[in-house]
Design an enzyme around this catalytic site. Structure first.
Site, short mmCIF file in Angstrom:
data_model
loop_
_atom_site.label_atom_id
_atom_site.label_comp_id
_atom_site.label_asym_id
_atom_site.label_seq_id
_atom_site.Cartn_x
_atom_site.Cartn_y
_atom_site.Cartn_z
N SER A 275 0.86 -1.18 0.00
CA SER A 275 0.00 0.00 0.00
C SER A 275 0.89 1.23 0.00
O SER A 275 2.03 1.18 0.49
CB SER A 275 -0.90 0.02 1.24
OG SER A 275 -1.53 1.29 1.40
N TYR B 269 -1.58 -1.05 10.46
CA TYR B 269 -1.68 -1.10 9.00
C TYR B 269 -0.45 -0.46 8.36
O TYR B 269 0.16 -1.05 7.45
CB TYR B 269 -2.95 -0.38 8.53
CG TYR B 269 -3.18 -0.52 7.04
CD1 TYR B 269 -3.67 -1.70 6.50
CD2 TYR B 269 -2.91 0.54 6.17
CE1 TYR B 269 -3.88 -1.84 5.14
CE2 TYR B 269 -3.12 0.41 4.81
CZ TYR B 269 -3.61 -0.77 4.30
OH TYR B 269 -3.81 -0.92 2.94
#
Length: 261
Positions: free
Chosen positions: A154, A168
């Site tokens: 990401s 995350y």
């Protein structure tokens, strides 16, 4: 130079985790469109089977096969590969896409939110790749082509967003470096590992891009959120012979957001 053949996945077998929706489904469609047979896995059995049925109807009966499982545990990974071996004796492309996110303030961030995200986003790609190595080598031997592993990172693993998504951010940064480590270890054996770092794509995980597309697009240098074709094309590039010399790199597909941050 035959570019059509270079990007073809005709006759290859792929496995995509988290393939029932969002970015996983986009990647699955791209691989199917280029000729691969794709096995998808997801924790929710009904959604997994529904996606496989829908995509098989579009791309050919039996071309997309559902293997519901939970890859956040090594037991789940073993069960997935046992089910896969009932259909195939080799694997050409593995896409480690299944992921989770968790947001909470620093003072309240729970251990459960840390463990859930790290287990699925970091531990699962490593142990699934480890467990699938023999299948990938069998694919390499069978076709004479390089086997591929594509990890989905990401842009939040490359730079910060404003949200307090501690596990995350850490997990996706971990994926970027795990990709490098795996790539160096496995490339000499004919298994090429690379990664994709998506930006804003409409999905259940990225609700802002899905539900507030115009506002999200306004923050992106390219002026729009990602389209299904953007993700599909990146995956096809890395999965096909076209991506053979891309070893350990993370391809950023974000319309320029990471640069602008």
């Amino acid at each position: 130079m035959d570019l059509t053949a270079l990007f073809s996945l005709e006759g290859r077998v792929a496995l995509v985790t988290g393939g029932s929706r969002g970015i996983g489904r986009m990647i699955t469609e791209g691989l199917l469109a280029q000729g691969a047979t794709v096995y998808i896995t997801a924790r929710k059995e009904e959604a997994c089977r529904a996606t496989a049925a829908d995509l098989s109807q579009q791309y050919g009966e039996g071309r997309c096969v559902a293997l519901p499982s939970d890859v956040s545990t090594t037991a789940g990974i073993a069960a997935l590969l046992d089910a896969f071996r009932e259909h195939e004796d080799h694997l050409d492309v593995l896409v480690n896409n299944a992921g989770a996110a968790w947001g909470a303030g620093f003072e309240e961030f729970p251990e459960s939110g840390w463990d859930k995200v790290m287990d699925l986003n970091v531990k699962a790609p490593f142990f699934l790749t480890q467990a699938a190595k023999a299948l990938l080598l069998a694919g390499r031997e069978r076709s004479g082509r390089l086997a591929k592993v594509i990890n989905i990172a990401s842009i939040d693993g490359l730079s910060l967003n404003p949200l307090e998504t501690y596990s995350y951010h850490a997990s996706k940064a971990g994926v970027v470096h795990l990709t490098k480590r795996l790539a160096v270890r496995l490339a000499p054996e004919g298994i090429i590992v690379s990664a994709i770092a998506p930006g804003a794509f409409a999905s259940s995980m990225n609700k802002e891009a899905r539900d507030e597309e115009e506002a999200t697009a306004a923050q992106i240098p390219s002026g729009r959120i990602g389209r299904d074709e953007d993700m599909a094309a990146a995956a096809v590039y890395l999965a096909s012979d076209a991506g053979d010399y891309v070893v350990g790199s993370t391809l950023t597909v974000d319309g320029g957001v990471n640069i602008a941050r």
